[in-house]
Design a protein around this motif. Structure first.
Motif, PDB file in Angstrom:
ATOM      1  N   ALA A  57      39.071  46.732  45.434  1.00 44.61           N
ATOM      2  CA  ALA A  57      38.642  48.244  45.353  1.00 44.61           C
ATOM      3  C   ALA A  57      38.910  48.384  43.870  1.00 44.61           C
ATOM      4  O   ALA A  57      38.494  49.463  43.328  1.00 44.61           O
ATOM      5  CB  ALA A  57      39.484  49.097  46.176  1.00 44.61           C
ATOM      6  N   ARG A  58      39.428  47.561  43.154  1.00 40.63           N
ATOM      7  CA  ARG A  58      39.859  48.079  41.729  1.00 40.63           C
ATOM      8  C   ARG A  58      38.680  47.674  40.869  1.00 40.63           C
ATOM      9  O   ARG A  58      37.937  47.020  41.275  1.00 40.63           O
ATOM     10  CB  ARG A  58      41.230  47.346  41.472  1.00 40.63           C
ATOM     11  CG  ARG A  58      41.093  45.705  41.368  1.00 40.63           C
ATOM     12  CD  ARG A  58      42.200  45.252  40.428  1.00 40.63           C
ATOM     13  NE  ARG A  58      41.943  45.823  39.095  1.00 40.63           N
ATOM     14  CZ  ARG A  58      43.121  46.178  38.036  1.00 40.63           C
ATOM     15  NH1 ARG A  58      44.281  45.711  38.506  1.00 40.63           N
ATOM     16  NH2 ARG A  58      42.789  46.649  36.908  1.00 40.63           N
ATOM     17  N   ASP A  59      39.130  48.104  39.640  1.00 40.81           N
ATOM     18  CA  ASP A  59      37.979  48.016  38.408  1.00 40.81           C
ATOM     19  C   ASP A  59      38.140  46.759  37.582  1.00 40.81           C
ATOM     20  O   ASP A  59      39.163  46.247  37.556  1.00 40.81           O
ATOM     21  CB  ASP A  59      37.972  49.255  37.553  1.00 40.81           C
ATOM     22  CG  ASP A  59      37.081  49.129  36.520  1.00 40.81           C
ATOM     23  OD1 ASP A  59      35.784  48.893  36.772  1.00 40.81           O
ATOM     24  OD2 ASP A  59      37.432  49.276  35.269  1.00 40.81           O
ATOM     25  N   TYR A  60      36.975  45.954  37.215  1.00 40.30           N
ATOM     26  CA  TYR A  60      37.095  45.049  36.512  1.00 40.30           C
ATOM     27  C   TYR A  60      36.405  44.906  35.178  1.00 40.30           C
ATOM     28  O   TYR A  60      35.986  43.645  34.633  1.00 40.30           O
ATOM     29  CB  TYR A  60      36.544  43.614  37.395  1.00 40.30           C
ATOM     30  CG  TYR A  60      37.431  43.356  38.636  1.00 40.30           C
ATOM     31  CD1 TYR A  60      38.610  42.677  38.321  1.00 40.30           C
ATOM     32  CD2 TYR A  60      36.997  44.111  39.672  1.00 40.30           C
ATOM     33  CE1 TYR A  60      39.445  42.364  39.646  1.00 40.30           C
ATOM     34  CE2 TYR A  60      37.718  43.566  40.881  1.00 40.30           C
ATOM     35  CZ  TYR A  60      39.007  42.865  40.865  1.00 40.30           C
ATOM     36  OH  TYR A  60      39.803  42.685  41.853  1.00 40.30           O
ATOM     37  N   ASN A  61      35.892  45.955  34.721  1.00 42.54           N
ATOM     38  CA  ASN A  61      35.163  46.272  33.644  1.00 42.54           C
ATOM     39  C   ASN A  61      36.161  45.952  32.344  1.00 42.54           C
ATOM     40  O   ASN A  61      37.145  46.454  32.388  1.00 42.54           O
ATOM     41  CB  ASN A  61      34.810  47.559  33.315  1.00 42.54           C
ATOM     42  CG  ASN A  61      33.396  47.892  34.508  1.00 42.54           C
ATOM     43  OD1 ASN A  61      32.477  46.993  34.483  1.00 42.54           O
ATOM     44  ND2 ASN A  61      33.628  48.964  35.144  1.00 42.54           N
ATOM     45  N   GLY A  62      35.797  45.028  31.402  1.00 49.91           N
ATOM     46  CA  GLY A  62      36.488  44.930  30.157  1.00 49.91           C
ATOM     47  C   GLY A  62      37.725  43.847  30.055  1.00 49.91           C
ATOM     48  O   GLY A  62      38.348  43.786  29.367  1.00 49.91           O
ATOM     49  N   VAL A  71      35.827  40.650  47.042  1.00 52.48           N
ATOM     50  CA  VAL A  71      36.752  40.715  46.019  1.00 52.48           C
ATOM     51  C   VAL A  71      35.924  40.049  44.833  1.00 52.48           C
ATOM     52  O   VAL A  71      35.609  40.556  43.853  1.00 52.48           O
ATOM     53  CB  VAL A  71      37.788  39.977  45.968  1.00 52.48           C
ATOM     54  CG1 VAL A  71      38.502  39.630  44.677  1.00 52.48           C
ATOM     55  CG2 VAL A  71      38.842  40.557  46.742  1.00 52.48           C
ATOM     56  N   PHE A  72      35.046  39.130  45.118  1.00 51.86           N
ATOM     57  CA  PHE A  72      34.377  38.341  44.043  1.00 51.86           C
ATOM     58  C   PHE A  72      33.069  39.026  43.721  1.00 51.86           C
ATOM     59  O   PHE A  72      32.437  38.837  42.786  1.00 51.86           O
ATOM     60  CB  PHE A  72      34.216  36.786  44.426  1.00 51.86           C
ATOM     61  CG  PHE A  72      35.755  36.100  44.222  1.00 51.86           C
ATOM     62  CD1 PHE A  72      36.086  35.805  42.965  1.00 51.86           C
ATOM     63  CD2 PHE A  72      36.499  35.854  45.174  1.00 51.86           C
ATOM     64  CE1 PHE A  72      37.372  35.279  42.831  1.00 51.86           C
ATOM     65  CE2 PHE A  72      37.475  35.470  45.088  1.00 51.86           C
ATOM     66  CZ  PHE A  72      38.272  35.220  43.971  1.00 51.86           C
ATOM     67  N   GLN A  73      32.541  39.627  44.639  1.00 54.90           N
ATOM     68  CA  GLN A  73      31.219  40.590  44.360  1.00 54.90           C
ATOM     69  C   GLN A  73      31.576  41.534  43.394  1.00 54.90           C
ATOM     70  O   GLN A  73      30.889  41.873  42.542  1.00 54.90           O
ATOM     71  CB  GLN A  73      30.807  41.007  45.705  1.00 54.90           C
ATOM     72  CG  GLN A  73      29.916  40.144  46.283  1.00 54.90           C
ATOM     73  CD  GLN A  73      29.585  40.631  48.048  1.00 54.90           C
ATOM     74  OE1 GLN A  73      29.957  41.541  48.397  1.00 54.90           O
ATOM     75  NE2 GLN A  73      29.004  39.659  48.834  1.00 54.90           N
ATOM     76  N   ARG A  74      32.860  42.186  43.579  1.00 53.41           N
ATOM     77  CA  ARG A  74      33.420  43.178  42.897  1.00 53.41           C
ATOM     78  C   ARG A  74      33.677  42.707  41.383  1.00 53.41           C
ATOM     79  O   ARG A  74      33.211  43.440  40.242  1.00 53.41           O
ATOM     80  CB  ARG A  74      34.469  44.044  43.303  1.00 53.41           C
ATOM     81  CG  ARG A  74      34.645  45.224  42.707  1.00 53.41           C
ATOM     82  CD  ARG A  74      35.862  46.070  43.500  1.00 53.41           C
ATOM     83  NE  ARG A  74      36.028  47.606  42.879  1.00 53.41           N
ATOM     84  CZ  ARG A  74      35.431  48.444  43.076  1.00 53.41           C
ATOM     85  NH1 ARG A  74      34.069  48.638  43.795  1.00 53.41           N
ATOM     86  NH2 ARG A  74      35.519  49.590  42.426  1.00 53.41           N
TER      87      ARG A  74
END
Length: 958
Positions: free
Chosen positions: A545-550, A621-624
């Motif tokens: 559910a968490r953010d992975y940008n940057g 998870v890995f899609q996100r």
């Protein structure tokens, strides 16, 4: 079209390409043996390792995490054809990066600022002058975030497990926040002129830890009386040894019989001691008899393997009547509350040795205390017989975590837990007294006196947890080290029959003093907090559910039910919550560790849906993460896969966990560009059960796959495999990879071809599975390695064919003659070459043991690659690398050293297929040490390195 071009395409071809993601070093080549050697060595470092802060399960070695992060972020030279236009130039630059990496992974380099600065500059060069932020969403024991911070990167960490979150906060948040601060304990700051790094913080941990111990001893020290030796002298007790007892089921006996795993007290040479037992009359005891214990030092009467103890995996026996007692009976007695414990021995501190004394009434009375009313509440997880499960002792009547402790241990732990709160208040008072601003609490990102008090309390609560690990009724007595062993030697909670109750107020193993000292050493370690880079947030978060940008992601996710992290963490969580609930109210909002979203396949929580739950969660998870990487194809993802040797199947691939990992990554939109076996075990673990037998984890490098990636047919996929895999294998073989790791590393370039397509269609129109793709990759690997034979001399070609069919055994000379003719040689030539023997109608290859003696290379008229390889491997096994290094300068005047290395790979591969462990170890040993041997050979030659280039030694191993 290949979205990610062959790394060995020509410079002019690559220079015409645009918008091609730059290959990273980890996608092409690693000094794998150097990394694995340091990872293995790190396991033996007990004092001063950051893991000494708190127990956690299946931590990655710091050396491996550091190497992977560096290689994940640094470009491979092939990505810069303008700067490195030829293969030779790229190889030279790659060797330079390897040399830096080999130095970087050394334990001694943990705080080498000059070396770390070089590493940061290499990372900047490959990332537009910036140092990327790194995130581990399954942070666990914190190795990856800690090493990211060491490399000067902003480290982000998250985990669902509050214990993991707290460990990561201690590793990467607290250290930079309070670096350079002088200790606040009264009088401590004046003991030194200055305080650098976390020395001041570590000093306060020791001082307040001692303060805690003193206060606790004043309150409950009477429960831990000193022991009196036969000569009347008093001694501090180290531990009280107990044996669980049950009533003998024989109606004619009925004695309380002990359940003892071993009678040994000390196996140290010259100090051997063991427990003797006799049955004596006692009207107050059940059946009118009891077992009496005494300490014996008579080596002639010492227990042997056949009579050492009374209980094992198959059951127990009564010490009085020797009736066999089934474990089912033991369990039923325990579940009914009829299993008790008897004090058998008191272990005390002597003059440079342990004293083993018989219990007295005083010691029995001191242990007889009421269970406190304020023990933390929490139920043990259900017991499971699965080999991958966290087996517990519930089947022996233990229901709550508090049941794992004796009443006296619970009194000690609850007392120390209360004093953690008092210590926090004192730290706050002392911090304000020396001028620290009050500030916000630590959970609110404060850095003043309130936050400092929270930080010290956190580490003191860790010490309490370690006390619980060493101070429970499941701690074995170790007769070699003569000390109690912690509960979590493995990843479960096993039953222990005879246990050691440590004295928290002694100065030996199991005491609070020693525990605090170990934590202080961990804090002061060069490997801890080497960077002053502030951490990114360390939070409790669901990875799906968490953010992975940057951020760049490197992670070691859980797999199936290998480890029940949350269930095991409850053992510590209940004590942390009791001590720190007011320090981290949001982190300890639940009574036990949250489990509903934990990414494991846990049958006792999810039943038949366990596998499906894991696969859905893993893919999510890995899609996100893939969505967070959108628009930035230059970012790489690295994933660790930890597996056990028995996961290898008969066809050389891996079982469901491995396939699920690969399927999940491919389906989530990732191209898997490299797979590297990371080993932390010794070579003695090598077994002929697959070429990856030594690896304890595999690191995968992954890139985002384009949304419009094409499809492929099985035929085109196989054609590309055969086109690309040989050159990739050449790079691996010429590098410093061990033969035992080649098959696993070869999956990388093979699965890269498979995963670059959105799908690969079978002839019937169905999608090819990952499992089938791995079988094709392994088949191609066999073909490529087999094709090496055509480049060898005739004698070597014959010997390879013979070894493949007959090994070292005798066979008919007629068969040998036919095979020799087909290989363009003869039996006579083979005999003159010193590798073959034919007489009496029988023939055979000479075995390594027949070729391990002194070898006069100059007088040897005919030297084949086979003879050189087998002789060198035999010499390596018998005499070591120095002896081999002394032979290499002369050997290379007769045969190609590259050919020797290639034949070593081939013979290891053949030995693995034949399941010949001895030969596999032999040839793996030679090739694995190839780089070191070449370096030593240069020293033997006694000339400067520049002159020695004429020897044409293999440079890849440097």
């Amino acid at each position: 079209m290949n979205e990610y071009p062959d790394i060995h395409s020509t410079a002019s071809e690559r220079s015409n390409m645009t918008d091609v993601p730059r290959r990273k070093l980890i996608e092409v080549s690693l000094p794998l043996e150097a990394i694995n050697a340091e990872a293995s060595r790190e396991k033996s470092i007990r004092h001063g390792h950051p893991s000494g802060l708190h127990q956690y399960w299946a931590r990655r070695p710091l050396a491996a995490a550091r190497a992977v992060l560096f290689a994940q972020l640094v470009d491979d030279p092939s990505s810069h054809p303008n700067e490195f236009p030829t293969i030779a130039a790229q190889d030279a630059e790659r060797a330079r990066l390897h040399a830096l990496l080999e130095q970087l992974v050394l334990w001694e380099s943990s705080n080498n600022e000059s070396l770390l600065r070089q590493a940061r500059e290499e990372i900047r060069k490959s990332n537009d002058g910036k140092l990327p932020a790194v995130l581990d969403p399954f942070a666990g024991g914190g190795a990856i975030p800690l090493e990211a911070q060491r490399l000067g990167l902003e480290a982000h960490a998250s985990d669902l497990n509050p214990l993991a979150v707290l460990i990561n906060k201690a590793l990467i948040e607290i250290s930079p926040k309070f670096a350079g601060l002088s200790p606040v304990f009264p009088g401590a700051a004046s003991t030194r002129n200055g305080w650098s790094g976390v020395d001041g913080f570590a000093e306060d941990v020791r001082r307040y830890g001692d303060w805690m111990r003193e206060r606790a001893e004043k309150r409950i020290g009477s429960l831990y009386p000193r022991a009196v030796a036969p000569d009347g002298t008093e001694h501090t007790v180290i531990a009280w040894l107990w044996a669980r007892v049950i009533t003998c089921p024989s109606p004619a006996c009925g004695i309380s019989t002990p359940l003892v795993k071993s009678w040994w007290l000390s196996k140290r040479k010259g100090q051997e001691a063991f427990l003797s037992h006799t049955v004596v009359s006692d009207e107050s005891a059940p059946g009118g008899r009891r077992v009496a214990y005494s300490v014996s030092y008579d080596r002639a009467a010492a227990p042997t393997a056949g009579d050492d103890g009374t209980v094992g995996r198959k059951g127990a026996k009564c010490v009085a009547c020797e009736t066999a007692i089934p474990l089912a009976y033991v369990r039923s007695e325990a579940q009914a509350g009829r299993m008790a414990a008897q004090l058998t021995t008191v272990v005390a501190e002597g003059e440079r040795k342990r004293l083993y004394l018989e219990p007295t009434a005083e010691h029995l009375a001191a242990a007889s205390v009421d269970r406190p009313n304020t023990v933390p509440i929490g139920s043990l997880p259900p017991h499971s017989l699965s080999p991958n499960s966290h087996q517990t002792v519930r089947i022996y009547g233990f229901e709550e975590f508090a049941d794992l402790f004796t009443p006296r241990q619970l009194v000690a732990l609850t007392t120390l837990s209360d004093i953690v709160t008092e210590a926090r208040a004192k730290v706050l008072h002392d911090g304000l007294a020396v001028g620290l601003p009050r500030g916000e609490r630590l959970e609110g990102s404060g850095d003043g006196a309130e936050a400092y008090a929270d930080a010290i309390a956190t580490i003191l609560a860790f010490a309490l947890d370690k006390q619980a690990d060493l101070g429970n009724a499941l701690c074995r007595w170790e007769p070699n080290a003569q000390c109690p062993r912690q509960l979590f030697a493995r990843q479960n909670i096993p039953m222990v029959w005879d246990y050691a109750e440590s004295n928290p107020f002694s100065s030996s193993s199991g005491s609070f003093k020693v525990i605090v000292s170990g934590i202080e050493k961990a804090l002061r370690s060069p490997a801890f907090g080497a960077s002053n880079v502030p951490a990114g947030p360390v939070v409790a978060a669901d990875a799906a559910a968490r953010d992975y940008n940057g951020v760049v992601v490197s992670t070691d996710p859980p797999y199936y039910d290998n480890i029940g992290y949350s269930d095991l963490s409850d053992f510590f969580y209940i004590w942390l919550r009791r001590s720190l609930e007011n320090v981290y109210p949001s982190l300890f909002a639940t009574m036990l560790v949250p489990k509903a979203e934990e990414l494991v396949a846990n049958p006792h929580r999810m039943g038949r849906e366990a596998d499906a739950f894991f696969i859905r969660g893993f893919n999510s998870v890995f899609q996100r993460i893939r969505a967070g990487y959108e628009g930035d194809d230059d970012r790489l993802l690295t994933v660790y896969y930890a597996y056990k040797q028995q996961e290898s199947d008969a066809e050389g691939t891996m079982s469901s966990g491995w396939h699920t990992l690969l399927d999940g990554l491919v389906n989530a939109g990732w191209i898997i560009t490299a797979t590297w076996p990371m080993r932390t075990e010794t070579s003695s673990r090598l077994i002929a059960s697959g070429a990856n037998a030594l690896a304890s984890s595999i690191v995968l490098a992954c890139r985002p796959r384009s949304a419009d990636a094409p499809t492929a047919t099985r035929r085109s996929f196989v054609a590309e495999l055969k086109s690309e895999l040989p050159e990739a294998l050449r790079t691996l073989i010429q590098g410093s990879i061990a033969p035992v790791d080649l098959a696993q590393a070869a999956i990388g370039p093979g699965i890269s071809v498979f995963s670059r397509y959105s799908r690969v269609r079978e002839a019937d129109g169905s999608d090819m599975s990952v499992r089938d793709a791995l079988l094709l990759i392994n088949s191609t690997l066999d073909e490529v390695i087999g094709e090496q034979e055509s480049d060898f001399d005739p004698d070597t070609r014959f010997a390879v064919k013979w070894y493949r069919q007959y090994g070292w055994i005798q066979e008919n000379s007629g068969i040998a003659d036919q095979l020799a003719r087909s290989s363009d040689t003869s039996i006579g030539a083979l005999e003159r070459g010193g590798i073959f023997e034919a007489k009496g109608g029988k023939a055979r290859l000479l075995s390594p043991t027949q070729l391990e003696d002194e070898w006069d290379i100059g007088a040897d008229e005919h030297v084949s690659v086979w003879e050189a390889t087998v002789r060198l491997a035999a010499v390596m096994a018998k005499h070591g690398a120095d002896e081999v290094a002394g032979l290499l300068p002369l050997v290379q005047t007769r045969v190609s050293l590259d050919a020797v290395k290639e034949l070593g790979f081939l013979l290891f591969h053949e030995a693995e297929k034949k399941r010949d462990t001895k030969d596999a170890i032999l040839f793996n040993g030679l090739v694995s040490a190839w780089g070191d041997v070449n370096e030593q050979a240069r020293k033997h030659a006694g000339s400067p390195r520049a002159v020695q280039q004429a020897f044409d030694f293999d440079e890849d191993g440097d």
